[in-house]
Design an enzyme around this catalytic site. Structure first.
Site, PDB file in Angstrom:
ATOM      1  CG  ASP A 341      51.845  15.973  -1.198  1.00 10.34           C
ATOM      2  OD1 ASP A 341      50.943  16.072  -2.046  1.00 10.34           O
ATOM      3  OD2 ASP A 341      52.235  14.889  -0.735  1.00 10.34           O
ATOM      4  CG  ASP A 610      55.620  12.995   3.157  1.00 15.28           C
ATOM      5  OD1 ASP A 610      54.930  13.164   2.133  1.00 15.28           O
ATOM      6  OD2 ASP A 610      55.197  12.415   4.172  1.00 15.28           O
ATOM      7  CG  ASP A 707      83.321  45.860  11.405  1.00 17.32           C
ATOM      8  OD1 ASP A 707      82.307  46.568  11.390  1.00 17.32           O
ATOM      9  OD2 ASP A 707      84.170  45.850  10.490  1.00 17.32           O
TER      10      ASP A 707
END
Length: 881
Positions: A341, A610, A707
């Site tokens: 925006d 916002d 792992d």
């Protein structure tokens, strides 16, 4: 033409009523509502909340423990429990594998849950700080209540800085100025009054006698009555309950999980048939095939994924950013399109005085001084335009000059700006001289002028005067600026502004600009370097939007407005949206529409906003970003909250997301390919050898220890080229990687099998396996299994170092020091394991020194071959993905 059955918003329904009539119609006295009336109104019209608070813990638990990876691991845990516990004898029964896998599942989910609970706690603290209170008259007393406690019919007071908590019709207003940028997207300030309208406007935001939820009081004061709360507000319907975003993490994780499931489905029948035909024991073959499926999947997959995402999320917290949904870290990595925006995002929503010119467009100090005096002595609350002019007091070179002007001139009278006159006037005196100074819209001021002044000379307004004015002012307006005209009149005997706002002399113009944020241009450049496109989606007018984009480097060759967007056909929309970079005059619905079209074009889209008008687009985007100052409903729906409005945080977030994603995929692709190689070797050995090459507990231990070493990967370095481009999950590329590098591992496993079975073990045991006694066969098997355990461990761990980067391993992009340290310690511990009592309990035995010479040699050959295959792979497919 058919009339719409949709009822008008209350703001429009009551816009024409006198204040007294409005109070009577709503049954509200001047003393406000009583406690009983408040309860009745709340029961009738509902609470002042946009969405009901849901119990978030169940959703967080579901999101933490029911990912595609954890579901796969849960299924494998059940299979392991069946094969290792239920279908074996008491002597062979072992809970080790299912317990370990289930523990890893709980650890991974717990890690993610802890991270998201922390983010939720911070978000709730932020919401508590931002929750506004409002002055309300009830039972004849003014009192402060939380905005959520408002009901329809409440009488409220509004002060500068208040965020309007509901849709309110004004009953009185004193120089009341409101910013509606959060709901309309348009920068600038609007003055409101309490006068009834002759006719309702087309849009509620245009009602001059009402203030809407989400707008902000920037000056003046007023009183009003609440007409709508909660979802009934004009912009309350933008929020929706239960919004679920199917982001790129979910889509990518599902694709990877499907690959692993397909490989398991492929191997189970093959291993079952091969083992059953070779050994003749079909129950044993079934158990063996299910164990092979379990061994194919990385056991720590959920935990490593959660660790990588949580590491990236914690890194963002140090950048004053809260990641509410850790999946957003991976979406940052995949994002290739960012929609923003304008107002409050690219711009600071603070007007700057850009130019002060004479009537021909030349800089004029006299125009600035006259405008300064008008703003300084402005009647009523100063608005954003006045504040922009008054900043000249802060100028180090001549701020003192302007302060002296305020001491020299004395105010006699003033008329504030109003929507009808569209200008503000002050009457000043100095040494028996009275001077009327007028500042306002170009059309309104010029309509009251009969002459213009240029460099001390006055010229009568001719028939072409207005054309000359437009030639100068429209050029500034086209550059996105708000232009005001400045005029004056000498009034020797005047004591008030009344009847004197005519016969003015035009002296020049002021040009104001909602300037871009200082970091905007740099952030756009950085995003472009990261191959993230930036598109502006704003409700503001075309001119200001284009002007801002020119200043910060967003291309403006292709611009599309909301009305133009609505005229496009379904076939034209995807093409136009793809090439357009600036969208202006958009409604909230159109912002979401553009976002969805970009997603349908194949983009992973983020949206930063916002304002309340950004909420539908935030919900639609793959990752929604809001500021901490945004309304609560926007923060609730966003994945990421910025505590600091710094666009560069986004670029750092993208980089952190890509780093987390790259380290996560390292583990998945390298471990899956290594496991595939091991399973292929085990299957071949199960058919060709008279014994298993490694016991199930040894194989589980090998995978588990490997792992555990991989848990350090979130802290690993990443190639710079990986951070420069969007990264995506891809089950297809994972499958390709496994097919290429898995057989390389199998080749060396089979070579090791051959040397151990035909050379080393017979030499140490005194003959081939079939000629030995039972005790010597047991020693033969132990030697063989220990030898492959060590070879498999060395190649797997070093394979991790080779394939973690597309560059030459150990030199151009070395692993991070923690990774190198853990790798070295892991290799040392694994190598020493057969020498320890724990190793003997696992069936491992001490290997002769000659074996380690063989091990070094075969590991060197393996590293050389993997490096060659990696180079060919990169030449063919250009990336290790």
């Amino acid at each position: 033409m058919m009339q719409s059955n949709t009822p008008k918003p209350p703001i429009l329904q009551y816009s024409q009523l006198e204040c007294s009539s409005l109070l009577r119609k709503l049954g509200v006295s001047s003393q406000g509502l009583s406690c009983d009336q408040v309860k009745q109104q709340r029961k009738r019209f509902g609470e002042n909340v946009l969405q009901r608070k849901k119990h978030v813990l169940p959703s967080l638990l579901f999101r933490a423990f029911f990912t595609p990876f954890s579901i796969v691991l849960l299924v494998l845990t059940v299979i392991s429990f069946v094969t290792d516990v239920l279908l074996v004898s008491n002597f062979s029964r072992s809970f080790t594998a299912p317990v370990i896998m289930f523990s890893m599942l709980l650890a991974g989910g717990g890690l993610r849950l802890t991270q998201e609970l922390q983010a939720k706690r911070i978000s709730e603290q932020l919401a508590g700080l931002a929750r506004s209170r409002i002055s309300v008259r009830r039972d004849g007393q003014w009192q402060e209540v939380c905005a959520e406690e408002l009901v329809v019919g409440d009488l409220v007071r509004l002060h500068p800085g208040d965020r309007v908590p509901a849709d309110i019709r004004l009953l009185s207003a004193s120089a009341l100025f409101v910013s509606q940028s959060a709901i309309t997207g348009e920068s600038g300030v609007t003055e409101k009054s309490a006068e009834p309208l002759l006719s309702p406007p087309a849009q509620p935001a245009a009602c001059r006698n009402a203030v809407l939820f989400g707008s902000v009081i920037v000056g003046g004061s007023g009183e009003g009555i609440v007409l709508a709360v909660g979802r009934d507000m004009v912009f309350g319907g933008l929020s929706r309950d239960g919004a679920v975003r199917k982001d790129s993490f979910d889509r990518g994780a599902n694709s990877v999980a499907r690959v692993l499931i397909r490989y398991m489905a492929f191997f189970i029948p093959i291993v079952f048939l091969a083992s059953g035909l070779a050994k003749g024991n079909w129950l044993s073959a079934l158990l063996f095939s299910l164990s092979a499926a379990v061994g194919l999947t990385p056991e720590l997959l959920p935990m490593v994924v959660s660790a990588c995402l949580a590491k990236g999320s914690r890194s963002m917290q140090s950048e004053q950013t809260v990641v509410k949904n850790v999946n957003a870290m991976q979406t940052f990595a995949s994002m290739d399109m960012l929609c923003v925006d304008k107002t409050g995002t690219l711009t600071g929503d603070v007007l700057q005085l850009e130019y002060y010119t004479d009537i021909l467009g030349n800089e004029s100090e006299t125009v600035l001084q006259y405008a300064f005096l008008n703003s300084f002595f402005h009647t009523g609350m100063q608005n954003a335009l006045d504040r922009a002019v008054l900043r000249c007091l802060e100028r180090p070179e001549d701020g003192e000059t302007f302060r002296e002007l305020t001491k020299v001139w004395r105010k006699l009278d003033g008329k504030p700006f109003d929507p009808d006159r569209r200008m503000a006037s002050v009457l000043l005196s100095h040494e028996n001289e009275s001077l009327l100074l007028v500042k306002g819209s170009v059309e309104s001021v010029c309509a009251r002028c009969c002459r213009a002044e240029y460099r001390g000379q006055r010229y009568e307004f001719g028939s072409d005067a207005l054309t000359s004015v437009r030639t100068v002012t429209e050029e500034m307006a086209e550059d996105g600026m708000k232009v005001l005209a400045v005029a004056y009149k000498r009034c020797p005997d005047a004591v008030s502004c009344d009847n004197n706002e005519n016969d003015l002399t035009l002296i020049g113009y002021l040009a104001f600009f909602d300037s871009p944020r200082p970091d905007a241009a740099q952030a756009v450049d950085r995003l472009r370097e990261l191959h993230v496109g930036v598109k502006l989606l704003t409700g503001d007018q075309r001119g200001p939007a284009v002007s801002v984009c020119r200043r910060i480097g967003i291309p403006t060759e292709h611009v599309l407005t909301g009305p133009e967007l609505d005229t496009l056909s379904a076939n034209e929309l995807p093409v136009c949206v793809e090439k357009t970079t600036v969208f202006a005059e958009l409604s909230p619905r159109q912002k979401a529409q553009v976002t969805k079209l970009l997603q349908e074009n194949g983009h992973t889209v983020g949206f930063l906003g916002d304002g309340l008008n950004d909420l539908p687009a935030i919900l639609q985007a793959d990752v929604g970003v809001s500021a901490d100052s945004a309304c609560e409903s926007l923060r609730d729906c966003a994945d990421v909250i910025l505590f600091k409005k710094d666009l560069n945080i986004l670029s750092r977030g993208i980089t952190e997301g890509r780093r987390a994603f790259a380290n996560m995929t390292k583990y998945i692709r390298i471990t899956a390919s290594s496991n595939l190689g091991n399973i292929c070797a085990i299957v071949a050995a199960g058919v060709l050898l008279p014994f298993l090459p490694m016991t199930s507990i040894q194989l589980l231990l090998l995978n588990l220890l490997y792992d555990i070493l991989c848990l350090i990967l979130p802290w690993d370095n990443v190639d710079e080229e990986q951070l420069r481009r969007p990264l995506e999950w891809s089950g297809r590329t994972l499958s390709r990687f496994m097919r290429v590098f898995g057989p390389v591992s199998s080749l060396f496993d089979l070579l090791t099998f051959a040397i151990l079975f035909f050379v080393l073990c017979p030499a140490l045991c005194g003959g081939s396996f079939f000629t030995l006694g039972d005790e010597q066969k047991t020693f033969f098997i132990s030697l063989f299994q220990t030898g492959w355990f060590l070879e498999s461990m060395w190649t797997q761990v070093l394979n991790l170092q080779l394939l973690r980067t597309r560059r030459l391993a150990f030199f151009r992009t070395p692993a991070a020091r923690p990774v190198l340290a853990v790798t070295a310690l892991g290799i040392l511990a694994f190598t020493l394991l057969p020498l320890l009592p724990a190793g003997r309990l696992l069936g491992l035995t001490v290997m002769p020194p000659v074996y380690y010479l063989f091990l070094v040699g075969i590991v060197i050959l393996y590293l050389l071959l993997v490096t060659l295959v990696k180079a060919l792979y990169l030449r063919r497919w250009h990336d290790l993905s």
